[in-house]
Design a protein around this motif. Structure first.
Motif, PDB file in Angstrom:
ATOM      1  N   GLY A  83      32.582  34.215  41.873  1.00  0.00           N
ATOM      2  CA  GLY A  83      32.988  35.297  42.764  1.00  0.00           C
ATOM      3  C   GLY A  83      33.484  36.532  42.036  1.00  0.00           C
ATOM      4  O   GLY A  83      34.341  37.254  42.531  1.00  0.00           O
ATOM      5  N   TRP A  84      32.945  36.781  40.841  1.00  0.00           N
ATOM      6  CA  TRP A  84      33.381  37.918  40.040  1.00  0.00           C
ATOM      7  C   TRP A  84      32.548  39.165  40.292  1.00  0.00           C
ATOM      8  O   TRP A  84      32.764  40.196  39.635  1.00  0.00           O
ATOM      9  CB  TRP A  84      33.287  37.589  38.557  1.00  0.00           C
ATOM     10  CG  TRP A  84      34.173  36.483  38.093  1.00  0.00           C
ATOM     11  CD1 TRP A  84      35.340  36.064  38.656  1.00  0.00           C
ATOM     12  CD2 TRP A  84      33.965  35.654  36.954  1.00  0.00           C
ATOM     13  NE1 TRP A  84      35.867  35.030  37.938  1.00  0.00           N
ATOM     14  CE2 TRP A  84      35.045  34.756  36.882  1.00  0.00           C
ATOM     15  CE3 TRP A  84      32.975  35.585  35.985  1.00  0.00           C
ATOM     16  CZ2 TRP A  84      35.154  33.805  35.890  1.00  0.00           C
ATOM     17  CZ3 TRP A  84      33.088  34.636  34.999  1.00  0.00           C
ATOM     18  CH2 TRP A  84      34.161  33.757  34.949  1.00  0.00           C
ATOM     19  N   ASP A  85      31.631  39.133  41.221  1.00  0.00           N
ATOM     20  CA  ASP A  85      30.694  40.235  41.415  1.00  0.00           C
ATOM     21  C   ASP A  85      31.395  41.546  41.740  1.00  0.00           C
ATOM     22  O   ASP A  85      31.152  42.565  41.099  1.00  0.00           O
ATOM     23  CB  ASP A  85      29.705  39.868  42.521  1.00  0.00           C
ATOM     24  CG  ASP A  85      28.579  40.858  42.634  1.00  0.00           C
ATOM     25  OD1 ASP A  85      28.101  41.319  41.579  1.00  0.00           O
ATOM     26  OD2 ASP A  85      28.181  41.189  43.768  1.00  0.00           O
ATOM     27  N   LEU A  86      32.296  41.544  42.721  1.00  0.00           N
ATOM     28  CA  LEU A  86      32.994  42.780  43.118  1.00  0.00           C
ATOM     29  C   LEU A  86      33.873  43.296  41.981  1.00  0.00           C
ATOM     30  O   LEU A  86      33.892  44.499  41.705  1.00  0.00           O
ATOM     31  CB  LEU A  86      33.824  42.556  44.368  1.00  0.00           C
ATOM     32  CG  LEU A  86      34.608  43.779  44.863  1.00  0.00           C
ATOM     33  CD1 LEU A  86      33.659  44.911  45.225  1.00  0.00           C
ATOM     34  CD2 LEU A  86      35.473  43.414  46.042  1.00  0.00           C
ATOM     35  N   ASN A  87      34.589  42.395  41.309  1.00  0.00           N
ATOM     36  CA  ASN A  87      35.453  42.830  40.201  1.00  0.00           C
ATOM     37  C   ASN A  87      34.647  43.498  39.090  1.00  0.00           C
ATOM     38  O   ASN A  87      35.086  44.504  38.523  1.00  0.00           O
ATOM     39  CB  ASN A  87      36.234  41.651  39.632  1.00  0.00           C
ATOM     40  CG  ASN A  87      37.271  41.141  40.597  1.00  0.00           C
ATOM     41  OD1 ASN A  87      37.707  41.867  41.469  1.00  0.00           O
ATOM     42  ND2 ASN A  87      37.649  39.888  40.448  1.00  0.00           N
ATOM     43  N   LEU A  88      33.492  42.961  38.762  1.00  0.00           N
ATOM     44  CA  LEU A  88      32.655  43.567  37.725  1.00  0.00           C
ATOM     45  C   LEU A  88      32.119  44.925  38.162  1.00  0.00           C
ATOM     46  O   LEU A  88      32.062  45.859  37.361  1.00  0.00           O
ATOM     47  CB  LEU A  88      31.509  42.634  37.360  1.00  0.00           C
ATOM     48  CG  LEU A  88      31.908  41.423  36.541  1.00  0.00           C
ATOM     49  CD1 LEU A  88      30.709  40.514  36.326  1.00  0.00           C
ATOM     50  CD2 LEU A  88      32.483  41.840  35.204  1.00  0.00           C
ATOM     51  N   VAL A  93      32.737  50.907  37.777  1.00  0.00           N
ATOM     52  CA  VAL A  93      33.112  52.223  38.310  1.00  0.00           C
ATOM     53  C   VAL A  93      34.194  52.845  37.439  1.00  0.00           C
ATOM     54  O   VAL A  93      34.165  54.040  37.144  1.00  0.00           O
ATOM     55  CB  VAL A  93      33.573  52.106  39.776  1.00  0.00           C
ATOM     56  CG1 VAL A  93      34.293  53.360  40.235  1.00  0.00           C
ATOM     57  CG2 VAL A  93      32.381  51.830  40.672  1.00  0.00           C
ATOM     58  N   PHE A  94      35.169  52.045  37.003  1.00  0.00           N
ATOM     59  CA  PHE A  94      36.219  52.565  36.127  1.00  0.00           C
ATOM     60  C   PHE A  94      35.607  53.096  34.838  1.00  0.00           C
ATOM     61  O   PHE A  94      36.027  54.137  34.325  1.00  0.00           O
ATOM     62  CB  PHE A  94      37.242  51.482  35.799  1.00  0.00           C
ATOM     63  CG  PHE A  94      38.196  51.159  36.917  1.00  0.00           C
ATOM     64  CD1 PHE A  94      38.000  51.614  38.203  1.00  0.00           C
ATOM     65  CD2 PHE A  94      39.310  50.395  36.673  1.00  0.00           C
ATOM     66  CE1 PHE A  94      38.885  51.321  39.223  1.00  0.00           C
ATOM     67  CE2 PHE A  94      40.213  50.096  37.679  1.00  0.00           C
ATOM     68  CZ  PHE A  94      39.994  50.563  38.961  1.00  0.00           C
ATOM     69  N   THR A 110      42.785  59.324  36.176  1.00  0.00           N
ATOM     70  CA  THR A 110      42.446  58.018  35.609  1.00  0.00           C
ATOM     71  C   THR A 110      42.603  56.960  36.692  1.00  0.00           C
ATOM     72  O   THR A 110      43.673  56.843  37.291  1.00  0.00           O
ATOM     73  CB  THR A 110      43.401  57.663  34.446  1.00  0.00           C
ATOM     74  OG1 THR A 110      43.394  58.722  33.508  1.00  0.00           O
ATOM     75  CG2 THR A 110      42.989  56.379  33.772  1.00  0.00           C
ATOM     76  N   PRO A 111      41.554  56.164  36.949  1.00  0.00           N
ATOM     77  CA  PRO A 111      41.725  55.061  37.895  1.00  0.00           C
ATOM     78  C   PRO A 111      42.581  53.973  37.250  1.00  0.00           C
ATOM     79  O   PRO A 111      42.380  53.616  36.093  1.00  0.00           O
ATOM     80  CB  PRO A 111      40.300  54.579  38.157  1.00  0.00           C
ATOM     81  CG  PRO A 111      39.528  55.009  36.963  1.00  0.00           C
ATOM     82  CD  PRO A 111      40.182  56.242  36.450  1.00  0.00           C
ATOM     83  N   GLU A 112      43.566  53.455  38.000  1.00  0.00           N
ATOM     84  CA  GLU A 112      44.471  52.452  37.426  1.00  0.00           C
ATOM     85  C   GLU A 112      44.196  51.052  37.930  1.00  0.00           C
ATOM     86  O   GLU A 112      44.211  50.110  37.155  1.00  0.00           O
ATOM     87  CB  GLU A 112      45.928  52.827  37.706  1.00  0.00           C
ATOM     88  CG  GLU A 112      46.409  53.980  36.881  1.00  0.00           C
ATOM     89  CD  GLU A 112      47.907  54.174  36.977  1.00  0.00           C
ATOM     90  OE1 GLU A 112      48.554  53.597  37.876  1.00  0.00           O
ATOM     91  OE2 GLU A 112      48.429  54.905  36.126  1.00  0.00           O
ATOM     92  N   SER A 113      43.987  50.880  39.231  1.00  0.00           N
ATOM     93  CA  SER A 113      43.779  49.531  39.762  1.00  0.00           C
ATOM     94  C   SER A 113      43.001  49.594  41.068  1.00  0.00           C
ATOM     95  O   SER A 113      42.902  50.642  41.706  1.00  0.00           O
ATOM     96  CB  SER A 113      45.113  48.824  39.977  1.00  0.00           C
ATOM     97  OG  SER A 113      45.853  49.477  40.988  1.00  0.00           O
ATOM     98  N   PHE A 114      42.486  48.423  41.449  1.00  0.00           N
ATOM     99  CA  PHE A 114      41.782  48.286  42.720  1.00  0.00           C
ATOM    100  C   PHE A 114      42.143  46.934  43.301  1.00  0.00           C
ATOM    101  O   PHE A 114      42.018  45.904  42.633  1.00  0.00           O
ATOM    102  CB  PHE A 114      40.269  48.365  42.512  1.00  0.00           C
ATOM    103  CG  PHE A 114      39.499  48.144  43.782  1.00  0.00           C
ATOM    104  CD1 PHE A 114      39.351  49.149  44.705  1.00  0.00           C
ATOM    105  CD2 PHE A 114      38.948  46.902  44.044  1.00  0.00           C
ATOM    106  CE1 PHE A 114      38.661  48.945  45.879  1.00  0.00           C
ATOM    107  CE2 PHE A 114      38.247  46.681  45.215  1.00  0.00           C
ATOM    108  CZ  PHE A 114      38.097  47.699  46.135  1.00  0.00           C
ATOM    109  N   ALA A 115      42.610  46.905  44.533  1.00  0.00           N
ATOM    110  CA  ALA A 115      42.927  45.655  45.221  1.00  0.00           C
ATOM    111  C   ALA A 115      42.866  45.881  46.722  1.00  0.00           C
ATOM    112  O   ALA A 115      43.407  46.868  47.233  1.00  0.00           O
ATOM    113  CB  ALA A 115      44.311  45.153  44.834  1.00  0.00           C
ATOM    114  N   ASP A 116      42.201  44.987  47.423  1.00  0.00           N
ATOM    115  CA  ASP A 116      42.130  45.006  48.890  1.00  0.00           C
ATOM    116  C   ASP A 116      41.666  46.349  49.451  1.00  0.00           C
ATOM    117  O   ASP A 116      42.212  46.844  50.426  1.00  0.00           O
ATOM    118  CB  ASP A 116      43.488  44.641  49.497  1.00  0.00           C
ATOM    119  CG  ASP A 116      43.951  43.260  49.081  1.00  0.00           C
ATOM    120  OD1 ASP A 116      43.086  42.389  48.907  1.00  0.00           O
ATOM    121  OD2 ASP A 116      45.169  43.071  48.923  1.00  0.00           O
TER     122      ASP A 116
END
Length: 183
Positions: A83-88, A93-94, A110-116
């Motif tokens: 289930g790593w597809d979205l994280n990759l 994108v970063f 600078t993008p820092e994080s992505f969650a939900d």
């Protein structure tokens, strides 16, 4: 050469189940046939690769799960299984941030994080934070084109980090620093 006799043919099994030829070849053949009929084909194992061939079974001319696989196929299967597809895709994108938002905006953000569905972006000045807030809808649209519809729902824009007044020769215990300079 006509004087030589050919070796005698092995005797056929007699009607009694316990009687066998002296050389035992008939018994060996019967056991081999019986074991070949009763040996099931093994199923592929969940972990650790493909199936092991059953005795007497070998790889044919067509590819199967036991053949070497290309690296991109194997890595793609591992990514999908975990289930790593979205994280990759988000990390991609970063890495391509300058391509997506343009070089001028990327130089100050600078993008820092992505969650939900929430992307956190840090800017180097409050003026760029205001500018990025105005451009947020178009940036969200562009990100969703790359990541899939509805992946990014909100961009949280943070201004620059202020200096810390916790250490130094002029720090005061429990002091919050000057309040009229960084606001």
């Amino acid at each position: 050469m006509a004087d030589e006799e050919s070796p005698p043919a092995p005797e056929e099994p007699t009607e009694k189940p316990g009687d066998h030829a002296e050389d035992g070849l008939d018994l060996a053949r019967a056991l081999t046939r019986a074991s070949a009929r009763s040996t099931p084909v093994r199923k592929p194992r969940k972990k650790g690769g493909g199936a092991r061939p059953a005795p007497g079974r070998s790889s044919g001319a067509h590819p199967d799960e036991r053949d070497p696989q290309p690296l991109d196929t194997t890595v793609g299967r591992i990514v999908a299984d975990h289930g790593w597809d979205l994280n990759l895709r988000v990390q991609g994108v970063f890495a391509r941030w300058a391509e997506i938002v343009g070089p001028e905006i990327a130089a100050h953000t600078t993008p820092e994080s992505f969650a939900d569905g929430r992307l956190v972006v840090r800017t180097d000045s409050t003026a760029w934070a205001t500018q990025l807030r105005l451009l947020a809808p178009s940036v969200v649209r562009r990100l969703n084109e790359d990541l899939g519809h509805g992946t990014v729902t909100v961009i949280e824009i943070l201004g620059p980090h202020g200096p810390s007044w916790k250490r130094g020769s002029r720090s005061v215990r429990d002091g919050r620093g000057p309040r009229d300079t960084y606001g």
